[in-house]
Design a protein around this motif. Structure first.
Motif, PDB file in Angstrom:
ATOM      1  N   HIS A  15       0.832  -1.195   0.000  1.00  0.00           N
ATOM      2  CA  HIS A  15       0.000   0.000   0.000  1.00  0.00           C
ATOM      3  C   HIS A  15       0.870   1.250   0.000  1.00  0.00           C
ATOM      4  CE1 HIS A  15      -3.553  -2.407   1.333  1.00  0.00           C
ATOM      5  NE2 HIS A  15      -2.587  -3.158   1.845  1.00  0.00           N
ATOM      6  N   SER A  16       0.348   2.303  -0.614  1.00  0.00           N
ATOM      7  CA  SER A  16       0.869   3.625  -0.317  1.00  0.00           C
ATOM      8  C   SER A  16       0.417   3.964   1.093  1.00  0.00           C
ATOM      9  CB  SER A  16       0.333   4.651  -1.303  1.00  0.00           C
ATOM     10  OG  SER A  16       0.771   5.948  -0.932  1.00  0.00           O
ATOM     11  N   ALA A  17       1.301   4.589   1.854  1.00  0.00           N
ATOM     12  CA  ALA A  17       0.973   4.886   3.247  1.00  0.00           C
ATOM     13  C   ALA A  17       1.471   6.271   3.625  1.00  0.00           C
ATOM     14  CB  ALA A  17       1.595   3.842   4.176  1.00  0.00           C
ATOM     15  N   ILE A  18       0.784   6.869   4.576  1.00  0.00           N
ATOM     16  CA  ILE A  18       1.214   8.110   5.212  1.00  0.00           C
ATOM     17  C   ILE A  18       1.923   7.740   6.510  1.00  0.00           C
ATOM     18  CG2 ILE A  18       0.411  10.186   6.405  1.00  0.00           C
ATOM     19  CD1 ILE A  18      -1.928  10.226   4.385  1.00  0.00           C
ATOM     20  N   ILE A  19       3.153   8.230   6.659  1.00  0.00           N
ATOM     21  CA  ILE A  19       3.941   7.952   7.855  1.00  0.00           C
ATOM     22  C   ILE A  19       4.225   9.272   8.547  1.00  0.00           C
ATOM     23  CG2 ILE A  19       6.103   7.033   8.763  1.00  0.00           C
ATOM     24  CD1 ILE A  19       5.100   5.879   5.352  1.00  0.00           C
ATOM     25  N   LYS A  20       3.867   9.361   9.822  1.00  0.00           N
ATOM     26  CA  LYS A  20       4.094  10.570  10.604  1.00  0.00           C
ATOM     27  C   LYS A  20       4.840  10.227  11.888  1.00  0.00           C
ATOM     28  CE  LYS A  20      -0.052  13.109   9.121  1.00  0.00           C
ATOM     29  NZ  LYS A  20      -1.264  13.826   9.601  1.00  0.00           N
ATOM     30  N   ALA A  21       5.658  11.188  12.340  1.00  0.00           N
ATOM     31  CA  ALA A  21       6.373  11.028  13.600  1.00  0.00           C
ATOM     32  C   ALA A  21       6.904  12.391  14.019  1.00  0.00           C
ATOM     33  CB  ALA A  21       7.523  10.026  13.462  1.00  0.00           C
ATOM     34  N   THR A  22       7.275  12.520  15.284  1.00  0.00           N
ATOM     35  CA  THR A  22       7.857  13.762  15.775  1.00  0.00           C
ATOM     36  C   THR A  22       9.145  13.463  16.536  1.00  0.00           C
ATOM     37  OG1 THR A  22       6.580  13.673  17.833  1.00  0.00           O
ATOM     38  CG2 THR A  22       5.613  14.886  15.995  1.00  0.00           C
ATOM     39  N   ARG A  23      10.049  14.423  16.503  1.00  0.00           N
ATOM     40  CA  ARG A  23      11.228  14.348  17.364  1.00  0.00           C
ATOM     41  C   ARG A  23      10.875  15.050  18.674  1.00  0.00           C
ATOM     42  NH1 ARG A  23      17.654  16.039  16.773  1.00  0.00           N
ATOM     43  NH2 ARG A  23      17.984  16.074  19.030  1.00  0.00           N
ATOM     44  N   PRO A  24      10.864  14.319  19.771  1.00  0.00           N
ATOM     45  CA  PRO A  24      10.513  14.951  21.050  1.00  0.00           C
ATOM     46  C   PRO A  24      11.442  16.123  21.363  1.00  0.00           C
ATOM     47  CG  PRO A  24      10.501  12.574  21.267  1.00  0.00           C
ATOM     48  CD  PRO A  24      11.090  12.883  19.920  1.00  0.00           C
TER      49      PRO A  24
END
Length: 293
Positions: free
Chosen positions: A257-266
């Motif tokens: 699948h095409s996917a959206i990946i999100k994350a943050t650097r604390p």
């Protein structure tokens, strides 16, 4: 952990570079694109990939962008769009931010980012392919974008200082890397504390083994190196990221699948070791890389 030696990594990287150099050359010569949007067994020979990627493979290319975005861009930027999503929409960019696009290709996402961050912001594009960099710089000049800069380099060793970027984006590129833990670690390094990751990529369902993915690579463009959903989440978490999410958007192959990946650097985090991450899946399988990109 299964890994490949440096010589094999270099060989895979050269296959990727050559494929995208050919794609850029086709666009600049008026023949259309040739990349992940093409059938995996197409190659880039004359008469095989003469049309734009969007006409060949559903789920890839410029048609994934809104009409308003497409209308703001040079035709050659659209033709060179070989991604699987629209990371500029995913990342929700703001005025004055500094953005880095990993594997920027013909520059479509950099140019859209530059408009969103405005004159007070900055949009960097990073690519290892001279032909794509030349095309991207020409597209930036045609678009009159003064707040962009295209850098030559590899996404496993980003040529920017630490903690200098607000947002990292990427469009169907990390699956091509031979060292994904290095990509995650470098992304974490260049992000400012509190910075964020918003990318699109091809991601496998968790039940697919590495062998399953390599087998499918000979039939669907650029999926042999795709991580599974669980591997993506584990890899980003091990690199130090928080608020990690992987969301499938549309199917691009059997179990892929095409996917959206999100994350943050604390805001208070430091990098962590990534050498043993991904449960034995840090590198691309070699079985079908040459038929992909």
């Amino acid at each position: 952990m299964t890994s490949i030696d440096q010589a094999d990594q270099d060989a895979v990287r050269e296959q990727v570079r050559a494929r995208y150099a050919a794609a850029a050359t086709k666009v600049t010569s008026g023949q259309g694109g040739c990349g992940c949007g093409q059938p995996a067994d197409c190659g880039c020979g004359d008469g095989c990939c003469g049309t734009a990627a969007t006409a060949e493979e559903a789920g890839f290319g410029a048609e994934l962008y809104a009409a308003l975005d497409r209308d703001q861009l040079p035709d050659t930027a659209l033709l060179a769009s070989l991604g699987c999503g629209n990371p500029t929409a995913v990342a929700a960019l703001h005025q004055g931010e500094t953005v880095l696009d990993l594997g920027s290709g013909g520059g479509i996402d950099v140019l859209l980012s530059a408009k969103r961050v405005g004159p007070a912001g900055k949009a960097y594009g990073l690519d290892m392919t001279e032909e794509m960099l030349a095309l991207a710089r020409a597209n930036a000049a045609e678009a009159g974008a003064g707040n962009v800069d295209f850098l030559k380099g590899q996404i496993e060793a980003i040529p920017l200082p630490a903690a200098t970027v607000d947002v990292v984006i990427s469009n169907c590129v990390i699956n091509l890397s031979t060292d994904k833990p290095a990509v995650f670690a470098e992304t974490f390094r260049v992000l400012k504390p509190g910075g964020r990751l918003g990318i699109t990529d091809v991601v496998a369902e968790d039940h697919l083994t590495a062998e399953d993915r390599a087998e499918r690579g000979s039939h669907v463009g650029c999926i042999a190196g795709a991580l599974s959903k669980g591997e993506y989440e584990a890899g980003l978490t091990a690199a130090g990221f928080a608020e990690v999410s992987v969301t499938f958007t549309h199917q691009v192959g059997d179990g892929l699948h095409s996917a959206i990946i999100k994350a943050t650097r604390p805001a208070d985090a430091t990098p962590t070791a990534t050498a043993t991450v991904l449960a034995g899946r840090s590198t691309l399988p070699l079985a079908s890389d040459s038929s992909c990109c």
